[in-house]
Enzyme design. Structure first.
Site, short mmCIF file in Angstrom:
data_model
loop_
_atom_site.label_atom_id
_atom_site.label_comp_id
_atom_site.label_asym_id
_atom_site.label_seq_id
_atom_site.Cartn_x
_atom_site.Cartn_y
_atom_site.Cartn_z
N GLY A 26 133.63 15.40 -13.64
CA GLY A 26 133.53 16.82 -13.34
C GLY A 26 134.85 17.55 -13.44
N VAL A 32 129.59 24.13 -16.77
CA VAL A 32 128.59 23.92 -15.72
C VAL A 32 128.04 22.49 -15.72
CG1 VAL A 32 126.33 24.65 -14.87
CG2 VAL A 32 127.98 26.36 -15.66
N ALA A 33 127.74 21.97 -16.91
CA ALA A 33 127.19 20.62 -16.99
C ALA A 33 128.18 19.59 -16.47
CB ALA A 33 126.79 20.30 -18.42
N ARG A 144 142.80 17.41 -20.97
CA ARG A 144 142.76 17.65 -22.41
C ARG A 144 144.17 17.94 -22.98
NH1 ARG A 144 137.54 19.07 -25.36
NH2 ARG A 144 138.61 17.44 -26.52
N GLU A 180 142.03 26.26 -28.03
CA GLU A 180 140.96 25.28 -27.85
C GLU A 180 140.37 24.82 -29.18
OE1 GLU A 180 139.55 24.28 -24.52
OE2 GLU A 180 141.58 24.92 -24.03
N HIS A 259 133.42 27.93 -24.23
CA HIS A 259 133.86 28.07 -25.61
C HIS A 259 132.83 28.90 -26.37
CE1 HIS A 259 136.11 23.99 -25.20
NE2 HIS A 259 136.96 24.98 -25.05
N ASN A 372 128.26 15.77 -19.67
CA ASN A 372 129.65 16.18 -19.47
C ASN A 372 129.92 17.53 -20.13
OD1 ASN A 372 131.40 14.83 -17.80
ND2 ASN A 372 131.89 13.22 -19.27
N CYS A 378 129.81 20.17 -30.36
CA CYS A 378 131.08 19.75 -29.74
C CYS A 378 131.58 18.44 -30.34
CB CYS A 378 130.90 19.57 -28.24
SG CYS A 378 130.82 21.09 -27.28
#
Length: 455
Positions: A26, A32-33, A144, A180, A259, A372, A378
């Protein structure tokens, strides 16, 4: 470029392999996921096999497919930089006790989402007729931020030929240049071999006077800045006539659209997007129409058809939009789209039955990734390549039946079927991961790219 060269141009989807430490921590604020599934038990083996099966099925359907390796995780070097010392086991144990959030971050398998690996400009659009690569700095989240150096080495190892490829430095890792990658970048054109227009979508502006009508989200941070998008465009030699900069709707960000590729997807002349994708929807479309050599085909999904909640939960717009030789398009959607009645009805009655090139919808199970916060789009980095450029790739990275078989066997040998957040401190997991990655670089023939291989 000759007509023959143009006809040989293909879009190659380079998917990221799900890493051995795939877990649900998380970590991603605004995703949100990711936040909802934090703390659950993951299945790294299933995740990796799901990703490989998606790649294989698209290859079998005739789409060019490549593979990118995961990052070195856990990143024990990052923990040492933050003051943890001793043996690897001692570092992991101390981090688990004193800073469990840091341990979770350095074990993240988030590099599977290679749409964030960087931004790519194909040689067709570049002034020096070379493909241009800029790794994303991903500075908005620590887990990241750890990726760009290895990402840069991987990209240089694969796209090594300087006659065909040019690599640029990562942008400064500061909030002003928060980047990103291709998750906020879409190239639109007629055919892949024709000149394209690059749509850069940003969430906020860091310097100067804010553009008229612009505003920022209130609940979640905007990860991409206008300044970062402009800098990448400059690095790649793109002109004003080749670029469109559009602000993402701040209300969408606050709804969990971290994104742009969670709310819009484009390929060729088609732009599939939700009504809430862009703050200035009409201005964005008008500028694209003006600058594109081929007619833009916008496919707009209104809010009344798909709510923001359904869009984020289903990842309808994080689907892969793939071009077919006959001019039609295939939409590859996650299985979650079938679980939302409004979304599935929109796909059947609005997209497939609508006046647009989307003629087929393919459903793929990527649940390990989806939990995730990463859907089919993605998981891939799109690179448009000529036949000569494909021939110039280094390593064994274009998917074949033989490579698929080898990668599947590699996953079966090295991956666990169960990984809970508490397992991340296990020093044996670190050893297993390094052994797997060392074998993978040999299997892919890309040479040493990981810190432990470089000494």
């Amino acid at each position: 470029m000759s007509a023959a060269d143009l006809s040989s141009v293909r879009e190659v989807n380079f998917d990221g392999l799900v890493g051995p430490t795939h877990n649900y921590s998380g970590l991603a604020v605004g995703n949100v996921a990711s936040m909802n599934h934090g703390g659950l038990v993951s299945n790294p083996k299933e995740g990796a096999l799901q990703g490989l099966l998606k790649m294989k099925s698209l290859m079998d359907a005739g789409y060019a497919q490549g593979v990118l390796p995961p990052q070195q995780r856990p990143d024990i070097g990052a923990l040492r930089d933050l003051g943890f010392s001793g043996s690897n086991g001692e570092v992991l144990a101390r981090a688990s006790k004193e800073a469990p959030q840091l341990l979770r971050a350095v074990c993240s398998a988030s590099s599977m989402w290679t749409a964030n690996a960087g931004t790519i400009t194909p040689s067709i659009d570049a002034p020096d007729s070379r493909g241009h690569f800029t790794p994303a700095n991903l500075q908005s989240s620590f887990h990241r931020y750890l990726e760009p150096q290895t990402t840069g080495r991987v990209l240089k190892a694969i796209f090594r030929d300087e006659q065909h490829f040019c690599h640029h430095p990562v942008l400064p890792a500061t909030p002003a240049f928060s980047d990103e990658g291709a998750a906020n970048h879409t190239r639109l054109c007629g055919e892949h071999g024709e000149p394209g227009v690059h749509l850069f979508v940003y969430g906020r502006q860091a310097f100067g006077d804010v553009r008229s009508g612009e505003r920022e989200p209130k609940r979640y941070p905007a990860r991409q800045t206008l300044e970062a998008s402009q800098a990448v465009a400059r690095q790649h030699g793109l002109t004003e006539a080749q670029t469109v900069f559009s602000q993402q709707h701040p209300d969408a960000i606050d709804a969990g659209v971290f994104h742009n590729d969670v709310i819009a997807v484009g390929n060729g002349p088609v732009l599939l997007y939700h009504e809430m994708a862009f703050l200035d929807e009409e201005g964005t479309l008008d500028e694209l129409r003006t600058k594109m050599a081929s007619p833009l085909i916008p496919v707009r999904v209104p809010l009344e058809a798909v709510s923001m909640e359904d869009a984020v939960a289903s990842y309808l717009f994080n689907s892969q939009l793939l071009s077919n030789p006959d001019g039609t398009m295939t939409l590859v959607v996650p299985g979650e789209c079938q679980e939302r009645e409004a979304v599935w009805r929109t796909i059947q009655d609005y997209l497939l039955a609508g006046n647009n090139p989307i003629s087929e919808v393919v459903v793929k199970d990527v649940k390990q990734s989806m939990r995730n916060g990463g859907g089919p789009a993605c998981l891939r980095l799109r690179v448009v390549l000529t036949e000569a450029e494909r021939a110039a790739l280094s390593g064994r990275v274009l998917l074949t039946n033989a490579l698929y078989t080898d990668l599947t066997a590699w996953v079966e040998r090295h991956y666990r079927v169960r990984l809970a957040p508490d397992d991340l401190a296990d020093p044996q997991l670190a050893e297993e991961s390094l052994a797997a990655l060392d074998e993978l670089t040999q299997l892919l023939k890309i040479g040493p790219v990981y810190p432990f291989q470089l000494g």
